[in-house]
Design an enzyme around this catalytic site. Sequence first.
Site, mmCIF file in Angstrom:
data_model
loop_
_atom_site.group_PDB
_atom_site.id
_atom_site.type_symbol
_atom_site.label_atom_id
_atom_site.label_comp_id
_atom_site.label_asym_id
_atom_site.label_seq_id
_atom_site.Cartn_x
_atom_site.Cartn_y
_atom_site.Cartn_z
ATOM 1 N N LYS A 37 0.827 -1.207 0.000
ATOM 2 C CA LYS A 37 0.000 0.000 0.000
ATOM 3 C C LYS A 37 0.870 1.269 0.000
ATOM 4 O O LYS A 37 2.082 1.209 0.262
ATOM 5 C CB LYS A 37 -0.923 -0.029 1.219
ATOM 6 C CG LYS A 37 -1.906 -1.212 1.214
ATOM 7 C CD LYS A 37 -2.835 -1.167 2.430
ATOM 8 C CE LYS A 37 -3.827 -2.322 2.401
ATOM 9 N NZ LYS A 37 -4.765 -2.274 3.556
ATOM 10 N N PHE A 85 -15.794 4.404 6.252
ATOM 11 C CA PHE A 85 -14.433 4.736 5.823
ATOM 12 C C PHE A 85 -14.132 4.333 4.376
ATOM 13 O O PHE A 85 -13.005 4.459 3.911
ATOM 14 C CB PHE A 85 -13.407 4.062 6.752
ATOM 15 C CG PHE A 85 -13.540 2.550 6.837
ATOM 16 C CD1 PHE A 85 -12.967 1.716 5.896
ATOM 17 C CD2 PHE A 85 -14.247 1.972 7.887
ATOM 18 C CE1 PHE A 85 -13.089 0.341 5.965
ATOM 19 C CE2 PHE A 85 -14.373 0.576 7.972
ATOM 20 C CZ PHE A 85 -13.787 -0.233 6.998
ATOM 21 N N ARG A 113 -1.212 -14.746 4.581
ATOM 22 C CA ARG A 113 -2.059 -14.046 5.558
ATOM 23 C C ARG A 113 -1.440 -14.109 6.955
ATOM 24 O O ARG A 113 -1.505 -13.147 7.715
ATOM 25 C CB ARG A 113 -3.463 -14.661 5.588
ATOM 26 C CG ARG A 113 -4.308 -14.356 4.374
ATOM 27 C CD ARG A 113 -4.836 -12.941 4.323
ATOM 28 N NE ARG A 113 -5.813 -12.630 5.339
ATOM 29 C CZ ARG A 113 -6.589 -11.536 5.307
ATOM 30 N NH1 ARG A 113 -6.505 -10.659 4.306
ATOM 31 N NH2 ARG A 113 -7.456 -11.300 6.274
ATOM 32 N N THR A 119 -5.826 -7.475 10.553
ATOM 33 C CA THR A 119 -6.152 -6.190 9.918
ATOM 34 C C THR A 119 -5.750 -5.001 10.787
ATOM 35 O O THR A 119 -5.166 -4.037 10.297
ATOM 36 C CB THR A 119 -7.674 -6.125 9.637
ATOM 37 O OG1 THR A 119 -8.056 -7.283 8.882
ATOM 38 C CG2 THR A 119 -8.040 -4.867 8.872
ATOM 39 N N ARG A 130 2.376 -6.482 9.723
ATOM 40 C CA ARG A 130 1.560 -5.391 10.247
ATOM 41 C C ARG A 130 1.919 -5.065 11.698
ATOM 42 O O ARG A 130 1.993 -3.894 12.083
ATOM 43 C CB ARG A 130 0.081 -5.741 10.113
ATOM 44 C CG ARG A 130 -0.421 -5.616 8.674
ATOM 45 C CD ARG A 130 -1.798 -6.209 8.503
ATOM 46 N NE ARG A 130 -2.427 -5.824 7.243
ATOM 47 C CZ ARG A 130 -3.557 -6.362 6.796
ATOM 48 N NH1 ARG A 130 -4.176 -7.309 7.480
ATOM 49 N NH2 ARG A 130 -4.069 -5.969 5.636
ATOM 50 N N ASN A 140 -2.080 -0.112 7.113
ATOM 51 C CA ASN A 140 -1.503 -1.365 7.616
ATOM 52 C C ASN A 140 -0.619 -2.040 6.556
ATOM 53 O O ASN A 140 -0.426 -3.247 6.566
ATOM 54 C CB ASN A 140 -2.613 -2.296 8.118
ATOM 55 C CG ASN A 140 -3.647 -2.573 7.060
ATOM 56 O OD1 ASN A 140 -3.486 -2.194 5.895
ATOM 57 N ND2 ASN A 140 -4.730 -3.240 7.437
ATOM 58 N N HIS A 143 -1.997 -5.502 1.456
ATOM 59 C CA HIS A 143 -3.189 -6.326 1.216
ATOM 60 C C HIS A 143 -2.736 -7.723 0.831
ATOM 61 O O HIS A 143 -1.759 -7.882 0.091
ATOM 62 C CB HIS A 143 -4.027 -5.757 0.056
ATOM 63 C CG HIS A 143 -5.041 -6.745 -0.437
ATOM 64 N ND1 HIS A 143 -6.271 -6.914 0.163
ATOM 65 C CD2 HIS A 143 -4.977 -7.671 -1.433
ATOM 66 C CE1 HIS A 143 -6.920 -7.888 -0.455
ATOM 67 N NE2 HIS A 143 -6.163 -8.369 -1.426
ATOM 68 N N GLU A 154 -8.529 -12.202 -7.523
ATOM 69 C CA GLU A 154 -7.728 -10.982 -7.362
ATOM 70 C C GLU A 154 -6.489 -10.995 -8.252
ATOM 71 O O GLU A 154 -6.083 -9.945 -8.769
ATOM 72 C CB GLU A 154 -7.347 -10.815 -5.888
ATOM 73 C CG GLU A 154 -8.562 -10.499 -5.030
ATOM 74 C CD GLU A 154 -8.237 -10.292 -3.554
ATOM 75 O OE1 GLU A 154 -7.064 -10.442 -3.147
ATOM 76 O OE2 GLU A 154 -9.177 -9.967 -2.795
HETATM 77 P P1 IDP Z 1 -7.694 -7.192 5.408
HETATM 78 O O1 IDP Z 1 -6.873 -6.175 4.654
HETATM 79 O O2 IDP Z 1 -6.984 -7.659 6.645
HETATM 80 O O3 IDP Z 1 -8.160 -8.332 4.546
HETATM 81 P P2 IDP Z 1 -10.404 -6.080 5.276
HETATM 82 O O4 IDP Z 1 -11.465 -6.235 6.314
HETATM 83 O O5 IDP Z 1 -10.573 -6.802 3.979
HETATM 84 O O6 IDP Z 1 -9.012 -6.450 5.966
HETATM 85 O O7 IDP Z 1 -10.251 -4.517 5.003
HETATM 86 C C1 IDP Z 1 -9.516 -4.050 3.907
HETATM 87 C C2 IDP Z 1 -8.727 -2.842 4.314
HETATM 88 O O8 IDP Z 1 -9.620 -1.790 4.694
HETATM 89 C C3 IDP Z 1 -7.845 -3.033 5.560
HETATM 90 O O9 IDP Z 1 -6.609 -3.663 5.278
HETATM 91 C C4 IDP Z 1 -7.659 -1.605 5.998
HETATM 92 O O10 IDP Z 1 -6.660 -0.946 5.206
HETATM 93 C C5 IDP Z 1 -9.003 -0.992 5.676
HETATM 94 N N1 IDP Z 1 -9.874 -0.991 6.867
HETATM 95 C C6 IDP Z 1 -10.479 -2.055 7.441
HETATM 96 N N2 IDP Z 1 -11.172 -1.704 8.534
HETATM 97 C C7 IDP Z 1 -11.013 -0.354 8.645
HETATM 98 C C8 IDP Z 1 -11.532 0.634 9.585
HETATM 99 O O11 IDP Z 1 -12.240 0.327 10.530
HETATM 100 N N3 IDP Z 1 -11.135 1.917 9.354
HETATM 101 C C9 IDP Z 1 -10.352 2.295 8.319
HETATM 102 N N4 IDP Z 1 -9.862 1.406 7.428
HETATM 103 C C10 IDP Z 1 -10.197 0.100 7.573
HETATM 104 MG MG MG Z 2 -9.508 -8.303 2.985
#
Ligand code: IDP
Ligand code: MG
Length: 180
Positions: A37, A85, A113, A119, A130, A140, A143, A154
């Site tokens: 990212k 968000f 993962r 996350t 992370r 974080n 992805h 993807e």
């Molecule tokens: P992941 O990246 O661990 O798979 P996901 O739930 O798929 O998590 O969320 C995708 C991305 O969205 C996260 O990596 C993070 O950058 C962002 N994100 C997730 N939850 C939040 C939040 O509560 N606030 C702001 N950004 C968030």
């Molecule tokens: Mg995800």
Amino acid sequence: MSNLNYLSGLGPIWPPGLMPPGLSYMPDTQRTLVLLKPDALQRDLLGEIIRRFELKGLKIVALKFIRLSDEMLTEHYSHLADKPFFASLKQFMMQTPVVGIVLEGIDCVESVRKIVGATNPRSADAGTIRADFSMNVPSNLIHASDSVENAVTEVKRFFKEDELFSYEKITDRFQFGEGI
Ligand code: IDP
Ligand code: MG
């Protein structure tokens, strides 16, 4: 060399005659998508993150800069479309190019993962990317596809077939084979 058999989950990527001598692929060799990212780029962590995957023994089969668009992100993060968000997450992901990587290895979707961590970086296990280098969502760093099915989708979303490379490494026998 075609990857079609592999990508459809029907079997290994190597046509039998082209597999290195003594090497037989484990049946659960997978590919997964990683995006580094904008915060990883800004914080000079691209090399450190890639190094961790290399040291684990995951094979980089594709790597490029991607300039994400609002449309691509709306699709990629569709599971978050109703979150407050969502718009700011997409803006964040468009701040700089991201580095797109396809990694290959045995059970690699789950392995990646685990290496990436939870996350929320403050809840992630120590030793994960992370946890070790970040503090907040959305910043974080990375992805990674969260299931074998999503990984196939993807990889196709961000890479054309001719951008995915199959190649031999002398270490394949340790990382993909049944032994020496
Ligand atoms: P992941 O990246 O661990 O798979 P996901 O739930 O798929 O998590 O969320 C995708 C991305 O969205 C996260 O990596 C993070 O950058 C962002 N994100 C997730 N939850 C939040 C939040 O509560 N606030 C702001 N950004 C968030
Ligand atoms: Mg995800």
